[in-house]
Design an enzyme around this catalytic site. Structure first.
Site, PDB file in Angstrom:
ATOM      1  N   THR A  19      39.071  40.209  47.018  1.00 25.22           N
ATOM      2  CA  THR A  19      38.262  39.216  46.301  1.00 25.22           C
ATOM      3  C   THR A  19      37.916  39.724  44.909  1.00 25.22           C
ATOM      4  OG1 THR A  19      37.335  38.674  48.466  1.00 25.22           O
ATOM      5  CG2 THR A  19      36.295  37.643  46.557  1.00 25.22           C
ATOM      6  N   GLU A  37      31.960  53.125  47.068  1.00 23.03           N
ATOM      7  CA  GLU A  37      31.285  51.854  46.752  1.00 23.03           C
ATOM      8  C   GLU A  37      29.767  52.014  46.823  1.00 23.03           C
ATOM      9  OE1 GLU A  37      34.672  48.649  48.221  1.00 23.03           O
ATOM     10  OE2 GLU A  37      33.218  49.376  49.658  1.00 23.03           O
TER      11      GLU A  37
HETATM   12  C1  5RP Z   1      36.240  47.848  50.779  1.00 20.91           C
HETATM   13  C2  5RP Z   1      35.220  46.794  50.932  1.00 20.91           C
HETATM   14  C3  5RP Z   1      35.612  45.420  50.514  1.00 20.91           C
HETATM   15  O1  5RP Z   1      34.766  45.050  49.476  1.00 20.91           O
HETATM   16  C4  5RP Z   1      35.486  44.486  51.664  1.00 20.91           C
HETATM   17  O2  5RP Z   1      36.302  44.978  52.713  1.00 20.91           O
HETATM   18  C5  5RP Z   1      35.900  43.073  51.299  1.00 20.91           C
HETATM   19  O3  5RP Z   1      37.245  43.036  50.987  1.00 20.91           O
HETATM   20  P1  5RP Z   1      38.023  41.668  50.782  1.00 20.91           P
HETATM   21  O4  5RP Z   1      37.474  41.045  49.546  1.00 20.91           O
HETATM   22  O5  5RP Z   1      39.463  42.089  50.672  1.00 20.91           O
HETATM   23  O6  5RP Z   1      37.788  40.830  52.002  1.00 20.91           O
HETATM   24  O7  5RP Z   1      34.112  46.989  51.364  1.00 20.91           O
HETATM   25  O8  5RP Z   1      35.782  49.058  51.289  1.00 20.91           O
END
Ligand code: 5RP
Length: 224
Positions: free
Chosen positions: A30, A104
């Site tokens: 995303t 993160e």
């Molecule tokens: C990675 C994360 C991502 O932000 C989370 O998994 C969402 O990913 P996506 O937008 O592909 O669904 O926490 O560690």
């Protein structure tokens, strides 16, 4: 349809970024759209420094022309945009589906403002349907998993190509299915006490806003 919702949320969040800012760049499919949009804005003349939360994000950001810095060079980040796996009405999050939760969380903690981008399927009344990612050291991982299961979850070691998935920090990820996390703060405190646990994919009181991509618009959630 879901991809369009992700794109709508991701691109919208790029509007939050101003010239001259230090910007935390999250990881996932995303926030990828935010990074692509920021790449376009850089080509049009905006000057920003990106702090990537994973090697993959660093590569993507560089490929679209975003200047990168490290958190050690820029310990204060103006704004971060990141994704999430689940969001509750208090803006508590489950993160780590992409395995980047440790970086993160460090970047989120260093950020003055944290914006989360999701499609509408990620918004839940209660967290826990998505298995909670927990980064653990490799030493004693079976024991760490046993202790985690005593907290009432079904822990499973994350695999990739038939071998354990290794994070950018050289650790394992355990995905813990709780189904319902009634009190994320208390659960986080309990897991934090387990030796071998490096970081937990619960982000409590960290997000300032969530941009939810829907079929035809975005909805903005703010912390109550
Ligand atoms: C990675 C994360 C991502 O932000 C989370 O998994 C969402 O990913 P996506 O937008 O592909 O669904 O926490 O560690």
């Amino acid at each position: 349809m879901r991809e369009e919702m992700k794109k709508r949320a991701g691109e919208y969040a790029a509007k939050y970024i101003k010239d001259g800012q230090v910007v935390g760049l999250g990881t996932g499919s995303t926030v990828k759209y935010t990074i692509l949009e920021l790449g376009r804005m850089v080509k049009e003349g905006i000057d920003i420094i990106g702090i990537p939360t994973s090697k993959a994000t660093g590569q993507l950001a560089e490929s679209v022309g975003i200047k990168l810095g490290s958190i050690d060079e820029y310990p204060e980040i103006d704004i971060t945009v990141d994704g999430a796996d689940e969001v509750d009405p208090n803006l508590n999050l489950i993160k780590g589906g992409g395995g980047a939760l440790l970086r993160e969380k460090i970047v989120a903690h260093a950020s003055k403002y944290e914006v989360i981008v999701v499609d509408e399927s990620k918004v839940k009344k209660v967290l826990g349907e998505f298995p909670l990612p927990i980064e653990i050291v490799r030493f004693g991982y079976r024991r760490t998993m046993n202790v985690l299961s005593s907290l009432g979850c079904g822990p499973s070691l994350r695999m990739q190509d038939k071998t354990p998935f290794i994070t950018d920090n050289g650790n394992y990820i355990v995905d813990c299915k709780f189904n319902r996390i009634e009190n994320p703060k208390i659960l986080e405190e309990k897991i934090d006490k387990i030796p071998g646990v490096v970081e937990i994919g619960l982000f409590i009181d960290m997000a300032n806003e969530v941009v939810v991509g829907k079929k035809e618009e975005v909805e903005i959630m703010r912390r109550p």
